[in-house]
Structure formats: C-alpha cells, structure tokens
Write a protein that holds these residues in place. Sequence first.
Motif, PDB file in Angstrom:
ATOM      1  N   ARG A 104      10.340 -49.261  24.221  1.00 38.39           N
ATOM      2  CA  ARG A 104      10.551 -48.888  25.871  1.00 38.39           C
ATOM      3  C   ARG A 104       9.474 -47.693  26.664  1.00 38.39           C
ATOM      4  O   ARG A 104       9.481 -47.229  26.862  1.00 38.39           O
ATOM      5  CB  ARG A 104      11.316 -49.337  26.665  1.00 38.39           C
ATOM      6  CG  ARG A 104      12.440 -50.853  26.006  1.00 38.39           C
ATOM      7  CD  ARG A 104      13.420 -51.168  26.378  1.00 38.39           C
ATOM      8  NE  ARG A 104      13.727 -51.864  25.901  1.00 38.39           N
ATOM      9  CZ  ARG A 104      15.517 -52.636  26.740  1.00 38.39           C
ATOM     10  NH1 ARG A 104      15.683 -51.906  26.419  1.00 38.39           N
ATOM     11  NH2 ARG A 104      15.673 -53.559  25.906  1.00 38.39           N
ATOM     12  N   ASP A 106       7.029 -47.385  28.259  1.00 36.82           N
ATOM     13  CA  ASP A 106       6.557 -47.305  29.426  1.00 36.82           C
ATOM     14  C   ASP A 106       7.827 -46.184  30.437  1.00 36.82           C
ATOM     15  O   ASP A 106       7.822 -46.373  31.457  1.00 36.82           O
ATOM     16  CB  ASP A 106       6.148 -48.361  30.474  1.00 36.82           C
ATOM     17  CG  ASP A 106       7.761 -49.021  30.277  1.00 36.82           C
ATOM     18  OD1 ASP A 106       8.453 -49.233  29.200  1.00 36.82           O
ATOM     19  OD2 ASP A 106       7.802 -49.815  31.531  1.00 36.82           O
ATOM     20  N   GLN A 107       6.886 -44.697  30.477  1.00 35.56           N
ATOM     21  CA  GLN A 107       7.758 -43.567  30.653  1.00 35.56           C
ATOM     22  C   GLN A 107       7.031 -42.874  31.210  1.00 35.56           C
ATOM     23  O   GLN A 107       5.635 -42.971  30.658  1.00 35.56           O
ATOM     24  CB  GLN A 107       9.043 -43.034  29.398  1.00 35.56           C
ATOM     25  CG  GLN A 107      10.002 -43.827  29.137  1.00 35.56           C
ATOM     26  CD  GLN A 107      10.817 -43.077  28.181  1.00 35.56           C
ATOM     27  OE1 GLN A 107      11.273 -42.229  28.147  1.00 35.56           O
ATOM     28  NE2 GLN A 107      11.142 -44.430  26.937  1.00 35.56           N
TER      29      GLN A 107
END
Length: 255
Positions: A104, A106-107
């Motif tokens: 995941r 998308d940081q």
Amino acid sequence: MKKYLALIGAAILVMALASPSMAQFKSWGHMEIQTVWLSDQNFKTDAAGEGATTKQIAERFRFYLQYGDPKTVRAVIGFEADSTNWGEDANTSAAGGGRMGVYRADQVQLEVKHAFLEFVVPNTPVTVTAGIQGFAYGGRLFMNNDAPGLKVTANFAPHQIQAFWWRENDTATTTYQVNDTYGLQYLLGQKAFNVEAFFAYKNDLRSAAYADNPWWLGASAGFKPGNFDIFGQFVWNGGKADSKVAGVEDSKYKG
C-alpha cells in the motif's frame, strides 16, 4: 486587413515573449532498481564471529527541474524518493524517508534533495552556487553528501578551483553554536586522466566543553584506459578539539 495584421502582430509578440521562457525550462532524472546480495558485510566482527548476509531489492528515483540557463543564472530543485528494501515496514515509512517500498505504497515519500540558485559573475570565469546542493570531495573517504551551503567556482579549463562552505548544524542562533566546514578544491580534468586536491577545515562550536577543529588534506588521481577507470584516493586527517574547560587537555586528530 488591419485587424488581421494586428492579430498576427500580437501572435508574433506572444511567441517572442513565450519562446525564451519555454526554452529556459529543463528537466532530467533517473530511476534505478537493484538487487543486493552482500555476504559478510561486517567482516565477521560480531559477537559470534560471523558475518551478516543481506539479500534485498532497492529502488530510487531522482527528478530535477531547472529554470534559467547555466551560462548565466538558473534555479534548480531536485526531488528524490527511495526504498532501501521492497516490503519494508509501513509503520516506519514516514520516518526520515527511504521507505517508499511498502505494501500500500501511496504514502508521503517525496524528499527535497537539492534546492539552489546558481549564477555566473558577469565577465568572469566565476560561478556562485548557493543553497542545498551536493558536496563531494575525496570520494566517500571524506565527503559525498547533500547540505546547505555555498560554492564559488573558477573555471580555467581544464583547471578548476573551488571554494566551499557548508553548515551541518546551527543549534542556537542567538549564541552562534554552529558546525561549519570550509574548504578549497583543485581539479584537473582530462580525457585520459584527472587529478584532485583539496583541503577542508571544520569549526564545530556546539559543545560547551571543547571547540572541535579537525582538518583534512586529500589527493586523488584517476586514469582511464579504454573502458576502464582506475583511481586512487588518499586523505590525511589532523587538527584538534580545543578544550574550553580549565585543566582539561586538548584532544588531537591524526589519521
């Protein structure tokens, strides 16, 4: 007819104003993905007398934007994002960068690597670069890092002389508790070989116990036979930490 001529004239004027501005924009960068297998990286110096074996996948990209012309004046900002290991811990991904390879992904991971202004002093061979930029002297034996600072470079091809200063710390702006490095570099660049010599002096005033003042004198030479690049680097370290406490002796550097 006058109306059309006016429109054509306005279009030519817009193009004349816009073209130089458009030509001043430039971008560049690179992306890399690498696999790593590193055996005995600590030379078997751990408690068990064994070396650590590392296996990982790393990724990095850098992206630069420039406005202006290096021959006169320009502004440059560079961005970087990297992953030291695909599959790294998402809970620590925001701590200091270098953690974009998380599940995941998308940081927030975009880092500012460089941000500087650079201009040529008119009618001279001198270029001034001020801001956050790269400082590389003596290979990784001495310095290869980004920092806020200043470079003043005189180019007399194939010779180059550069004065530099960077600031590592400023912990108390009211009492001048700074950690600065000053230096001078000479470069001779040729197609088949190159030579570097530099001197650097650190002035670290942060401690109440001592003023830390080491210095480095370095030299390197490289030879390029065909597709190979052979070079050697040497760095001498001296100076001392000057005691600010009565009765306490100075500590000397030698290496």
